[in-house]
Design an enzyme around this catalytic site. Structure first.
Site, PDB file in Angstrom:
ATOM      1  N   GLY A 280       0.819  -1.214   0.000  1.00 56.00           N
ATOM      2  CA  GLY A 280       0.000   0.000   0.000  1.00 56.00           C
ATOM      3  C   GLY A 280       0.850   1.260   0.000  1.00 56.00           C
TER       4      GLY A 280
ATOM      5  CE1 TYR B  67      -1.987   2.241   2.017  1.00 53.62           C
ATOM      6  CE2 TYR B  67      -3.576   0.595   2.750  1.00 53.62           C
ATOM      7  CZ  TYR B  67      -2.284   1.090   2.727  1.00 53.62           C
ATOM      8  OH  TYR B  67      -1.294   0.439   3.431  1.00 53.62           O
TER       9      TYR B  67
ATOM     10  N   GLY C 157       2.031  -5.559   1.395  1.00 44.81           N
ATOM     11  CA  GLY C 157       0.887  -6.040   0.614  1.00 44.81           C
ATOM     12  C   GLY C 157       1.303  -6.606  -0.735  1.00 44.81           C
TER      13      GLY C 157
ATOM     14  CG  ASP D 209       1.782  -6.449   6.355  1.00 46.84           C
ATOM     15  OD1 ASP D 209       2.238  -5.734   5.446  1.00 46.84           O
ATOM     16  OD2 ASP D 209       0.865  -7.260   6.188  1.00 46.84           O
TER      17      ASP D 209
ATOM     18  CB  SER E  77      -0.827  -1.694   7.201  1.00 44.18           C
ATOM     19  OG  SER E  77      -1.676  -2.080   6.142  1.00 44.18           O
TER      20      SER E  77
ATOM     21  CE1 TYR F 143     -27.632 -26.817 -12.936  1.00 48.57           C
ATOM     22  CE2 TYR F 143     -27.580 -25.154 -14.657  1.00 48.57           C
ATOM     23  CZ  TYR F 143     -27.977 -25.568 -13.400  1.00 48.57           C
ATOM     24  OH  TYR F 143     -28.716 -24.722 -12.620  1.00 48.57           O
TER      25      TYR F 143
HETATM   26  C1  LIG Z   1      10.352  -1.660  -0.611  1.00 48.92           C
HETATM   27  C2  LIG Z   1      11.511  -1.082   0.207  1.00 48.92           C
HETATM   28  C3  LIG Z   1      12.050  -2.123   1.160  1.00 48.92           C
HETATM   29  C4  LIG Z   1      12.595  -0.668  -0.789  1.00 48.92           C
HETATM   30  O1  LIG Z   1      13.631  -0.017  -0.142  1.00 48.92           O
HETATM   31  P1  LIG Z   1      14.669   0.870  -0.995  1.00 48.92           P
HETATM   32  O2  LIG Z   1      15.671   1.383  -0.047  1.00 48.92           O
HETATM   33  O3  LIG Z   1      15.124   0.079  -2.179  1.00 48.92           O
HETATM   34  O4  LIG Z   1      13.795   2.052  -1.622  1.00 48.92           O
HETATM   35  P2  LIG Z   1      13.205   3.368  -0.928  1.00 48.92           P
HETATM   36  O5  LIG Z   1      12.644   3.060   0.419  1.00 48.92           O
HETATM   37  O6  LIG Z   1      14.188   4.473  -1.031  1.00 48.92           O
HETATM   38  O7  LIG Z   1      11.969   3.642  -1.896  1.00 48.92           O
HETATM   39  C5  LIG Z   1      12.129   4.256  -3.161  1.00 48.92           C
HETATM   40  C6  LIG Z   1      11.003   5.248  -3.345  1.00 48.92           C
HETATM   41  O8  LIG Z   1       9.769   4.532  -3.318  1.00 48.92           O
HETATM   42  C7  LIG Z   1       8.921   5.025  -2.291  1.00 48.92           C
HETATM   43  N1  LIG Z   1       8.149   3.914  -1.726  1.00 48.92           N
HETATM   44  C8  LIG Z   1       8.554   2.654  -1.556  1.00 48.92           C
HETATM   45  N2  LIG Z   1       7.577   1.897  -1.012  1.00 48.92           N
HETATM   46  C9  LIG Z   1       6.531   2.736  -0.848  1.00 48.92           C
HETATM   47  C10 LIG Z   1       5.221   2.558  -0.313  1.00 48.92           C
HETATM   48  N3  LIG Z   1       4.769   1.367   0.089  1.00 48.92           N
HETATM   49  N4  LIG Z   1       4.420   3.629  -0.272  1.00 48.92           N
HETATM   50  C11 LIG Z   1       4.833   4.851  -0.731  1.00 48.92           C
HETATM   51  N5  LIG Z   1       6.050   5.070  -1.252  1.00 48.92           N
HETATM   52  C12 LIG Z   1       6.891   4.020  -1.294  1.00 48.92           C
HETATM   53  C13 LIG Z   1       9.882   5.623  -1.264  1.00 48.92           C
HETATM   54  O9  LIG Z   1       9.216   6.547  -0.458  1.00 48.92           O
HETATM   55  C14 LIG Z   1      10.921   6.245  -2.185  1.00 48.92           C
HETATM   56  O10 LIG Z   1      10.396   7.439  -2.704  1.00 48.92           O
HETATM   57  P3  LIG Z   1      11.328   8.723  -2.891  1.00 48.92           P
HETATM   58  O11 LIG Z   1      10.392   9.808  -3.298  1.00 48.92           O
HETATM   59  O12 LIG Z   1      12.012   8.947  -1.580  1.00 48.92           O
HETATM   60  O13 LIG Z   1      12.291   8.332  -3.996  1.00 48.92           O
HETATM   61  C15 LIG Z   1      11.064   0.163   0.993  1.00 48.92           C
HETATM   62  O14 LIG Z   1      10.733   1.179   0.075  1.00 48.92           O
HETATM   63  C16 LIG Z   1       9.892  -0.078   1.879  1.00 48.92           C
HETATM   64  O15 LIG Z   1      10.038  -0.645   2.943  1.00 48.92           O
HETATM   65  N6  LIG Z   1       8.716   0.371   1.457  1.00 48.92           N
HETATM   66  C17 LIG Z   1       7.517   0.362   2.283  1.00 48.92           C
HETATM   67  C18 LIG Z   1       6.942  -1.027   2.372  1.00 48.92           C
HETATM   68  C19 LIG Z   1       5.676  -0.997   3.187  1.00 48.92           C
HETATM   69  O16 LIG Z   1       5.715  -0.815   4.376  1.00 48.92           O
HETATM   70  N7  LIG Z   1       4.523  -1.219   2.557  1.00 48.92           N
HETATM   71  C20 LIG Z   1       3.238  -1.198   3.172  1.00 48.92           C
HETATM   72  C21 LIG Z   1       2.923  -2.491   3.927  1.00 48.92           C
HETATM   73  S1  LIG Z   1       1.257  -2.587   4.488  1.00 48.92           S
HETATM   74  C22 LIG Z   1       0.404  -3.033   3.053  1.00 48.92           C
HETATM   75  O17 LIG Z   1       0.955  -3.064   2.013  1.00 48.92           O
HETATM   76  C23 LIG Z   1      -1.054  -3.341   3.126  1.00 48.92           C
HETATM   77  C24 LIG Z   1      -1.899  -2.703   2.269  1.00 48.92           C
HETATM   78  C25 LIG Z   1      -3.261  -2.953   2.307  1.00 48.92           C
HETATM   79  O18 LIG Z   1      -4.088  -2.308   1.478  1.00 48.92           O
HETATM   80  C26 LIG Z   1      -3.797  -3.862   3.222  1.00 48.92           C
HETATM   81  C27 LIG Z   1      -5.172  -4.103   3.289  1.00 48.92           C
HETATM   82  C28 LIG Z   1      -5.674  -4.961   4.223  1.00 48.92           C
HETATM   83  C29 LIG Z   1      -4.840  -5.620   5.090  1.00 48.92           C
HETATM   84  C30 LIG Z   1      -3.474  -5.403   5.034  1.00 48.92           C
HETATM   85  C31 LIG Z   1      -2.935  -4.505   4.096  1.00 48.92           C
HETATM   86  C32 LIG Z   1      -1.544  -4.265   4.014  1.00 48.92           C
HETATM   87  O19 LIG Z   1      -0.709  -4.907   4.847  1.00 48.92           O
END
Ligand SMILES: CC(C)(COP(=O)(O)OP(=O)(O)OC[C@H]1O[C@@H](n2cnc3c(N)ncnc32)[C@H](O)[C@@H]1OP(=O)(O)O)[C@@H](O)C(=O)NCCC(=O)NCCSC(=O)c1cc(O)c2ccccc2c1O
Length: 279
Positions: free
Chosen positions: A81, A91, A127, A151, A156, A253
């Site tokens: 997400g 979201y 996710g 998560d 989340s 069927y």
């Molecule tokens: C994925 C990473 C581990 C990668 O790390 P890395 O160091 O390679 O890259 P950056 O962190 O520098 O990211 C580059 C760039 O992308 C942006 N970005 C990355 N992931 C996201 C994100 N999820 N949301 C928004 N933006 C993101 C980051 O900000 C950078 O942007 P710049 O502008 O600075 O260049 C690492 O990126 C990472 O850990 N990302 C987050 C992972 C995360 O926590 N995701 C959410 C988990 S919860 C989820 O997904 C979820 C969603 C649902 O809808 C659910 C619904 C119902 C139940 C559960 C749900 C759920 O669990």
């Protein structure tokens, strides 16, 4: 190998959607944010999956991703997400509603009568990790795929297929490690755990996925559908039974008995089933 001549089905903003020879390819297309999904992405995914579901010429769907990032050259499948789109109840999309509609996409993947293959070229996180878990098969890039569950870092949590079904796949101890520690796992480690079917050299990932799809397409569609639903059944409770039983009804069927039952009603007479109680 047959020629892969992808044809774009529909233009979207956050995904790409193509088809070729019985295969649909749906791909995340926000590589600069590691293919994080926002409500627009999930709506588009649902729309494309629904189209693939309804298309009788499609037997296999590849869930893949465009990339790499134009910012830093890093590949990703999906980072879950979009945390920038996250409000206090879900979201938030253009309509202002707070949604968790990736779960609807998960259900469509789970219940569609076709094989869905996750093609993981890079990061599969949060996710995005759950999405690969819910797909029927996963192929991963040897060089770039990284599996990670964040998560518990962002409060989340996917308490459904993403975690409980994962535990059936990799075992309880390993699933708890994946979620409780949130470490990075390579494609090879994910393969050894049993959540990846094959580790593929990055260059050959997409062509291999297409080949796997063609192998599946050579099988009987009814068998693939019934096998998928049979394997789902025990984990999906009454809904799993409903989905499997619906297909059993469809097969019934097609029998002479069923035609006689319908005809007798329409002709206002008693049915003559010419009974054969086959053991
Ligand atoms: C994925 C990473 C581990 C990668 O790390 P890395 O160091 O390679 O890259 P950056 O962190 O520098 O990211 C580059 C760039 O992308 C942006 N970005 C990355 N992931 C996201 C994100 N999820 N949301 C928004 N933006 C993101 C980051 O900000 C950078 O942007 P710049 O502008 O600075 O260049 C690492 O990126 C990472 O850990 N990302 C987050 C992972 C995360 O926590 N995701 C959410 C988990 S919860 C989820 O997904 C979820 C969603 C649902 O809808 C659910 C619904 C119902 C139940 C559960 C749900 C759920 O669990």
């Amino acid at each position: 190998m047959s020629q892969v001549n992808w044809k774009t089905v529909k233009e979207y903003e956050d995904i790409t959607y193509k088809k070729c020879n019985g295969v649909a390819r749906i791909a995340f297309n926000r590589p600069n944010v590691r293919n994080a999904f926002r409500p627009k992405t999930t709506s588009e995914l649902y729309d494309a999956f629904y189209d693939a579901n309804e298309d009788v010429n499609i037997g296999v769907v590849l869930l893949s991703a465009e990339g790499p990032s134009t910012k830093d050259g890093i590949y990703s499948f999906c980072s879950g997400g979009d945390q920038k789109a996250r409000g206090h109840q879900g979201y938030v999309g253009e309509d202002g509603y707070h949604r968790l509609n990736i779960l609807e996409v998960q259900r469509l993947i789970r219940f569609m009568p076709k094989a869905v293959i996750a093609v993981v070229p890079g990061w599969a996180v949060g996710g995005g990790h759950s999405l690969h878990v819910v797909c029927d098969l996963t192929l991963a890039s040897k060089e770039h795929a990284i599996f990670k569950q964040t998560d518990a870092d962002v409060t989340s949590f996917d308490g459904g297929y993403g975690s409980a079904y994962l535990a059936k796949m990799v075992g309880q101890k390993k699933a708890r490690e994946i979620f409780f520690l949130g470490r990075n796992y390579s494609a090879q480690e994910a393969y050894e755990m049993g959540m990846v079917n094959a580790v593929i050299p990055h260059e050959a990932l997409e062509s291999t996925a297409y080949e796997w799809a063609q192998e599946i397409l050579a099988k009987s569609p009814t068998s693939i559908k019934m096998l998928k639903f049979a394997m789902n059944l025990t984990d999906d409770g009454m809904v799993g039974q409903q989905v499997f039983a619906g297909e059993a009804t469809r097969l019934a069927y097609m029998t002479e008995e069923a035609k006689e039952g319908r005809n007798a009603f329409l002709e206002k007479r008693k049915p003559n089933f010419d009974k054969k109680w086959i053991p």
